[in-house]
Motif scaffolding. Sequence first.
Motif, PDB file in Angstrom:
ATOM      1  N   ARG A 160      -0.397   4.388   4.503  1.00 19.66           N
ATOM      2  CA  ARG A 160      -0.905   3.441   5.493  1.00 19.66           C
ATOM      3  C   ARG A 160      -2.399   3.597   5.751  1.00 19.66           C
ATOM      4  NH1 ARG A 160      -0.490   5.704  10.757  1.00 19.66           N
ATOM      5  NH2 ARG A 160       0.126   3.752  11.716  1.00 19.66           N
ATOM      6  N   ASN A 212      -4.587   4.054   3.328  1.00 16.05           N
ATOM      7  CA  ASN A 212      -5.345   3.593   2.159  1.00 16.05           C
ATOM      8  C   ASN A 212      -6.153   2.350   2.457  1.00 16.05           C
ATOM      9  OD1 ASN A 212      -4.399   5.609   0.597  1.00 16.05           O
ATOM     10  ND2 ASN A 212      -3.110   4.344  -0.721  1.00 16.05           N
ATOM     11  N   SER A 213      -7.374   2.299   1.916  1.00 20.78           N
ATOM     12  CA  SER A 213      -8.157   1.092   2.130  1.00 20.78           C
ATOM     13  C   SER A 213      -8.067   0.203   0.893  1.00 20.78           C
ATOM     14  CB  SER A 213      -9.612   1.461   2.387  1.00 20.78           C
ATOM     15  OG  SER A 213     -10.140   2.170   1.293  1.00 20.78           O
ATOM     16  N   VAL A 214      -8.208  -1.081   1.119  1.00 22.48           N
ATOM     17  CA  VAL A 214      -8.239  -2.043   0.039  1.00 22.48           C
ATOM     18  C   VAL A 214      -9.684  -2.507  -0.066  1.00 22.48           C
ATOM     19  CG1 VAL A 214      -7.432  -4.300  -0.699  1.00 22.48           C
ATOM     20  CG2 VAL A 214      -5.875  -2.748   0.441  1.00 22.48           C
ATOM     21  N   LEU A 250       0.836  -1.199   0.000  1.00 20.00           N
ATOM     22  CA  LEU A 250       0.000   0.000   0.000  1.00 20.00           C
ATOM     23  C   LEU A 250       0.868   1.245   0.000  1.00 20.00           C
ATOM     24  CD1 LEU A 250      -2.667  -0.998   2.668  1.00 20.00           C
ATOM     25  CD2 LEU A 250      -2.848  -1.152   0.190  1.00 20.00           C
TER      26      LEU A 250
END
Lengths: 288, 332
Positions: free
Chosen positions: A112, A114-116, A109
């Motif tokens: 840190r 950031n969403s998945v 990513l």
Amino acid sequence: MSGEFGEEEQIEEQEGPAPSLAQIKHIILILSGKGGVGKSSVTTQAALTLCNMGYKVGVLDIDLTGPSLPRMFGLENRSIYQAAEGWLPVPVETNGVGSLSVISLGFLLGDRGNSVVWRGPKKTAMIKQFIKDVAWGQLDYLLIDTPPGTSDEHISIAEQLRFSEPDGAIVVTTPQSVATADVKKELNFCKKVALHILGVVENMSGFICPHCEECTNIFSSGGGLKLAEEFNVPYLGNVPIDPKFVELIENQTTADESLVESYGKSTLCPIFKDIMDKVLAQNRPARC
Amino acid sequence: MTTEVLPNVTSSTDQVLPPEYSLNEPEPEHCPGPESEMAGKADACQGCSNKDICESLPKGPDPDIPLITENLAGIKHKILVLSGKGGVGKSTFTTMLSWALSADEDLQVGAMDLDICGPSLPHMLGCTAEVVHESNSGWTPVYVADNLAAMSIQFMLPEDDSAVIWRGSKKNLLIKKFLKDVDWDYLDYLVVDTPPGTSDEHISINKYMQESGIDGALIVTTPQEVALLDVRKEIDFCKKAGINILGLVENMSGFVCPNCKGESQIFKATTGGGEALCKELDINFLGSVPLDPRIGKCSDFGESFLDAYPESPASLAVLNVVESLRDAVGDI
């Protein structure tokens, strides 16, 4: 569950063990039906304990939407590099005792925060890649940390390891019955996919007040032992809540010694050594 | 007349089910989704053995969405309880919120459990033994109190501890049924409990409910950075998905020893905890709820903690949060 929504998902048959896992002696999964019971903490401590015993340890994090292991091992902002033989896991400094390396989606990513946001098929593809493309090299133990539940990630990892003969699973629970209710589902999942259960660990079992040494069972106690007896699987022990572990994790980047060393000196280490001794004493046959 | 929904009955013909299809192989990595407009046409479809199946499926906007919107038309406020992290107290909070709201006899409250693989809501509401009934107006939710309805997959399992080994696509079908076929009737509040993560359940609930309007999300966290890390991801998801964030509540912050009354931070807020995160990301901080071992006990027995220990600092903190939450949805 059958009926309107059909039978359980079919476990896709795999052709044979993955070549990337050929030089790994033992594979252990850390499972729990419930979230936040300490799967990642148990994985971390199991890895540190095995490493302190002098073993070569690899840790694979398949919690794709909430990877915690990079932070646990103080490896945030590190990256995975590609070499001729495959993806290189991120090494943890051990000062010569054993060896420790980690693979997690967290390393892929950019930021840190950031969403998945992935649906099942993409998660499945990622796990396949983690199993096939990582160059672990020679390892004594590969520990696989999982997300809560019995869904895509779990079906996928069971498929991928179908012919790789993992040693089995360490199932983590907390003592309260709301947690053990979910963990029972996970134990039934293990039975269904024929995954051996190495034992149950009860985490967050009591909190010792730093002021008066009185132990309070915040999430009650004894649930793990009862669960193990009910399913007739080994009980590996209970781990109390120890804020020192969190401190150890949070301070590792500024501390003078490596996490492996500082953990070796902590009060939690003997508890985990005991648990891992019970796992090792089962003498599961080495894969190579 | 009502009939019990048994897990073994085959689908009756009067139910509108999503198109039935089975794929030859699991969807590839960049699969646009068999029900999407791009099905069979995207780059990933070339060479996929499911191409023909996907191409032949009905396209266009999901015909179920208007049905969902119609079914949810009698619900005033819809609140999602979210957290990237597991075990921070989403279900506990959903339960307490439902109880706190339904304490007002004039309010009709619904609690829906989207955690398909690890449903906890029935346990905490003390209604695990109940079953869902089917009538001509749909599935009747389980009534915990006169004005508190609950729905969870737990009510449909053959055994209490049956594992639900489902991939995302199957979970989506059930979520759709919960929204489309459950007879929620008129509700002032529908509180939706979710599993941890940012995957199928979260994408689907947002997609299915977007048209009927979600008031917003309540984010639950615990103070330590390992939890906040995952919660940041959930907030990022909300922003990407256009879900309004009503506020954030910090659970399990601080513990008072019952023996010596000394306070300690079990899950230490080394980076400032929930409040600092809220400042950083400009989110409404709704308060912190201290850890009280009696909350866990009440959850285990399915009792209302707020009723049993109204004097506990935790109860007071929860009620404060509920108050601010009602404020945030414009109810008071």
